[in-house]
Scaffold this active site. Sequence first.
Site, PDB file in Angstrom:
ATOM      1  CG  HIS A 352       0.210   2.650   5.638  1.00 52.53           C
ATOM      2  ND1 HIS A 352       0.414   2.171   6.905  1.00 52.53           N
ATOM      3  CD2 HIS A 352      -1.106   2.923   5.551  1.00 52.53           C
ATOM      4  CE1 HIS A 352      -0.726   2.130   7.556  1.00 52.53           C
ATOM      5  NE2 HIS A 352      -1.674   2.587   6.755  1.00 52.53           N
ATOM      6  CE  LYS A 539      12.982  -5.927   7.956  1.00 49.95           C
ATOM      7  NZ  LYS A 539      12.144  -5.028   8.744  1.00 49.95           N
ATOM      8  NE  ARG A 540       5.666  -9.597   0.853  1.00 51.66           N
ATOM      9  CZ  ARG A 540       4.552  -9.390   0.156  1.00 51.66           C
ATOM     10  NH1 ARG A 540       3.413  -9.132   0.759  1.00 51.66           N
ATOM     11  NH2 ARG A 540       4.575  -9.458  -1.157  1.00 51.66           N
ATOM     12  CE  LYS A 545       9.601  -4.144   3.583  1.00 54.59           C
ATOM     13  NZ  LYS A 545       9.177  -3.464   4.832  1.00 54.59           N
ATOM     14  CB  THR A 647       5.086  -2.878  12.950  1.00 58.02           C
ATOM     15  OG1 THR A 647       4.860  -3.610  11.752  1.00 58.02           O
ATOM     16  CG2 THR A 647       4.332  -1.570  12.900  1.00 58.02           C
ATOM     17  CE  LYS A 651       4.697  -7.107  14.982  1.00 62.00           C
ATOM     18  NZ  LYS A 651       4.402  -7.505  13.592  1.00 62.00           N
TER      19      LYS A 651
HETATM   20  C1  26Q Z   1      -1.447  -1.768  -4.045  1.00 60.33           C
HETATM   21  C2  26Q Z   1      -2.024  -1.844  -5.287  1.00 60.33           C
HETATM   22  C3  26Q Z   1      -2.226  -3.064  -5.910  1.00 60.33           C
HETATM   23  C4  26Q Z   1      -1.862  -4.221  -5.238  1.00 60.33           C
HETATM   24  C5  26Q Z   1      -1.294  -4.138  -3.983  1.00 60.33           C
HETATM   25  C6  26Q Z   1      -1.078  -2.919  -3.376  1.00 60.33           C
HETATM   26  C7  26Q Z   1      -0.474  -2.832  -2.041  1.00 60.33           C
HETATM   27  C8  26Q Z   1      -0.728  -3.785  -1.085  1.00 60.33           C
HETATM   28  C9  26Q Z   1      -0.142  -3.714   0.156  1.00 60.33           C
HETATM   29  C10 26Q Z   1       0.385  -1.803  -1.718  1.00 60.33           C
HETATM   30  C11 26Q Z   1       0.967  -1.732  -0.463  1.00 60.33           C
HETATM   31  C12 26Q Z   1       0.705  -2.706   0.489  1.00 60.33           C
HETATM   32  C13 26Q Z   1       1.300  -2.710   1.810  1.00 60.33           C
HETATM   33  C14 26Q Z   1       2.071  -1.773   2.282  1.00 60.33           C
HETATM   34  C15 26Q Z   1       2.672  -1.870   3.614  1.00 60.33           C
HETATM   35  O1  26Q Z   1       2.570  -2.885   4.291  1.00 60.33           O
HETATM   36  N1  26Q Z   1       3.323  -0.804   4.074  1.00 60.33           N
HETATM   37  C16 26Q Z   1       3.942  -0.818   5.388  1.00 60.33           C
HETATM   38  O2  26Q Z   1       3.005  -0.315   6.322  1.00 60.33           O
HETATM   39  C17 26Q Z   1       3.497  -0.479   7.644  1.00 60.33           C
HETATM   40  C18 26Q Z   1       2.400  -0.039   8.586  1.00 60.33           C
HETATM   41  O3  26Q Z   1       2.263   1.341   8.557  1.00 60.33           O
HETATM   42  C19 26Q Z   1       4.775   0.298   7.846  1.00 60.33           C
HETATM   43  O4  26Q Z   1       5.269  -0.001   9.124  1.00 60.33           O
HETATM   44  C20 26Q Z   1       5.809  -0.087   6.802  1.00 60.33           C
HETATM   45  O5  26Q Z   1       6.925   0.764   6.904  1.00 60.33           O
HETATM   46  C21 26Q Z   1       5.204   0.026   5.410  1.00 60.33           C
HETATM   47  O6  26Q Z   1       6.112  -0.457   4.440  1.00 60.33           O
END
Ligand code: 26Q
Length: 801
Positions: A352, A539-540, A545, A647, A651
């Site tokens: 991702h 978004k986050r 971003k 995503t 929407k």
């Molecule tokens: C990793 C290690 C330790 C703590 C947290 C994490 C962690 C947690 C969540 C790392 C990444 C995430 C989330 C990532 C994420 O949401 N990525 C998004 O995924 C979407 C679905 O595929 C994409 O549409 C987005 O582009 C992408 O940013």
Amino acid sequence: MTLENLTKEQFIRDFKDTLHEEQLIKVPAATPAELFTTLAKVIRKYYTDSWLERNRKLSEEQQKIAYYFSIEFLPGRMLETNLLNLGILDLVKAGFADLDVDFEAVKNAEHDMALGNGGLGRLAAAFMDSLATTGYPGFGNGLRYKYGLFKQRIVDGYQVELPDSWFGSIGNVWEVRKDHDVVDIKLFGDVYLAIDENGKFSPVYKDAQVLRAVPYDVPQIGFENGNINNLRLWDVEIPEEYELNYPTLADRRAVQDITAILYPDDSNYEGKQLRLVQEYFMTSAGLQTIIKSYLKQGLPLENIHEKVSVHINDTHPAVAPAEFMRLLVDEYGLEWDAAWSTTVQTMSYTNHTILSEALEKWDAGLFKKVLPRVYQIILEIDNRFVAGLAQEGRDADLIERTRIVKNGQIHMANLAIIGGHSVNGVAKLHTELLKEDTLHDFYVLYPEKFNNKTNGIVQRRWTQIAAPELSAAIDETIGKEWRKDIHQLKKLEAFADDDAVLANFYQVKQEAKARLAKYILETTGVEVSTDAIFDVQVKRLHAYKRQLLNVLHIIKLYWDLKDNPDKDMVPRVFIFGAKAAPGYHFAKSVIKLINELANLINNDASLQSKLKVVFLENYNVSLAELIVPAANVSEQISTASKEASGTSNMKFMMTGAITLATLDGANIEIKDECGDDNIVIFGLTKDEVYDHYAKHDYYSRGVYENNPVLKRVVDTFINGTIPNSQSEGSEIYDALITQNDEYFLLADFDAYVSAQERIDSLYRDQRTWSRMSLMNIATSGKFTSDDTITEYAEEIWNLKK
Ligand code: 26Q
């Protein structure tokens, strides 16, 4: 009971009976929470038989099942989805109207199930819905966090994080605890190999900590098809027989911590022991039950890949191939080669991100301490991998770059790729970049493993649930079939020049805007006009971003209006929603700055309400359901190449916003669908960004010094114009100027301003804008997660309906 025969009257009787028996109260006196709990209980009775039947059938028919392993699932509220999918949403609403109960209030009593950070978790939840809806046998496997993603409050402009105690007093009304499926998990201690009576090595565990994994199943109800799948979430408990090992409260709390909190994504990877324990805990628990239930069918273990797929959602469950090997070889006595062959055929992995700093790596020492036996197995996998490539005569550097264990670190993505048969990205561009760049070495080794699966969304939630007026307008125009077959939305294209239809859709958007305007007034005190363009970025909060690029443009408009209060512009409301990881300092500074800028702008009468800025706190799925249908403009402005897919862009498109975007992630595919005339594109392309990297020729200070408009905007951060944000302002200034603007905001500034001017001029012509909006809705069907999951099921997992 079959729901086709359910009448409103019967529902009202069931509801009243349940309320009286279980809560000992009458409808008028009950609180929304009591009414919600009661409604959930009634619905559960309605679907329980189908759920049992589905589980029975799947095991009887020996169908192949896919298990989606994800450390995050972000479904949001479940009530309306469950009602809609059971086909009784309207019936229940009508019943409540008869009972004089406010459905909205009852719905709002449900706490969001927010066991995810953002896109990745929401995608996992979407896939659960779509698996049930398409009918493929697919189950989720994750963690039952006690606290979901933190609750965000804004105090004095700053983000403050509070725990999200989502169980509250109600608990999770949908889950069912499955005591008969508990398994034990071993952590820590020492492992040595002894030779058993057959002369085989077998591991002996010494001083290991043994914990119990207890599953809770949450039903995933298919849309009007009677299918119900499981989302299985694991909780941790101390086994009774080991209780003496935990004499103090602190000892017990340390165990409970394993499923206490969801780690926030701070994009810079930091290896925390507890996180590793979480990842292993859910992975091992899931794999153990999968093997047990497979063996009940009496089939040979070396063929498990014929009945089981395990999907690794990002690297968080990427210990799966190694743990599967441990179980097959150590616990079930398979030979290494047979075990490895079935492991590779069972596992598949989705990436991702392309930000290499976000790829998961574990310190080998830490890993060995927590998972001593899995560590040995990973070394063995790695050694065999290296030996195999060396034998093929592969380049030594290539081998070194792709191996799993090196420089004292374990590279989880490498394990996921080597230990599985499929690697996919989440949008066309993203997959191309993985092949070309981030995972290029693996693409050279295993081109056949790589494939693309463009993300999708649950269209039902974003139209039928979040945008009921829009849905009614679509019904009036093309009939109701689109509710079952989203591709029917294409029929709207025939009405692109029908003034009455366009006016109707415009009106629907105005209603959604009025609803949001009311919420904005209630929660922030800011009054916004529905005549303004609602320009949304939710978004986050991440540097890539580029919420800050949006801010630069707002400051430009601010100065335009200060210079010329009569500037001819369509009034604009800029709406932000974003959580920053608690440890992500820069992101938090951007939030503070947006809030202070909002204060400055919203309280300046000289701007004549042409400009408003709103930051809505605690952005989550439920808030998105309010915001998305009300947007005119969808801001998707990441630096090209950085957003894997996105995503929310899908929407917004589906509910008629115009996308203002860089050529990044799924924006490219949105453009391909809706056509160049119905989207506003700007900025550097991925090739141009990569070119700057290659030539090292980007110099942001030069851009700043040569562009007086931009210079004035950037100087605003440090010249005291924006109150109460001195340190944040200079931090941002430094990022842009001193640290050479890592995400090319200044490079894209002029193009972004022009694109925004184009938005302004397009919006002035209501007919043109409405036509564009309709064309977006009409062409959005491509992004249904029902189709995405069908591709996973057919091309990766090889499932049958
Ligand atoms: C990793 C290690 C330790 C703590 C947290 C994490 C962690 C947690 C969540 C790392 C990444 C995430 C989330 C990532 C994420 O949401 N990525 C998004 O995924 C979407 C679905 O595929 C994409 O549409 C987005 O582009 C992408 O940013």
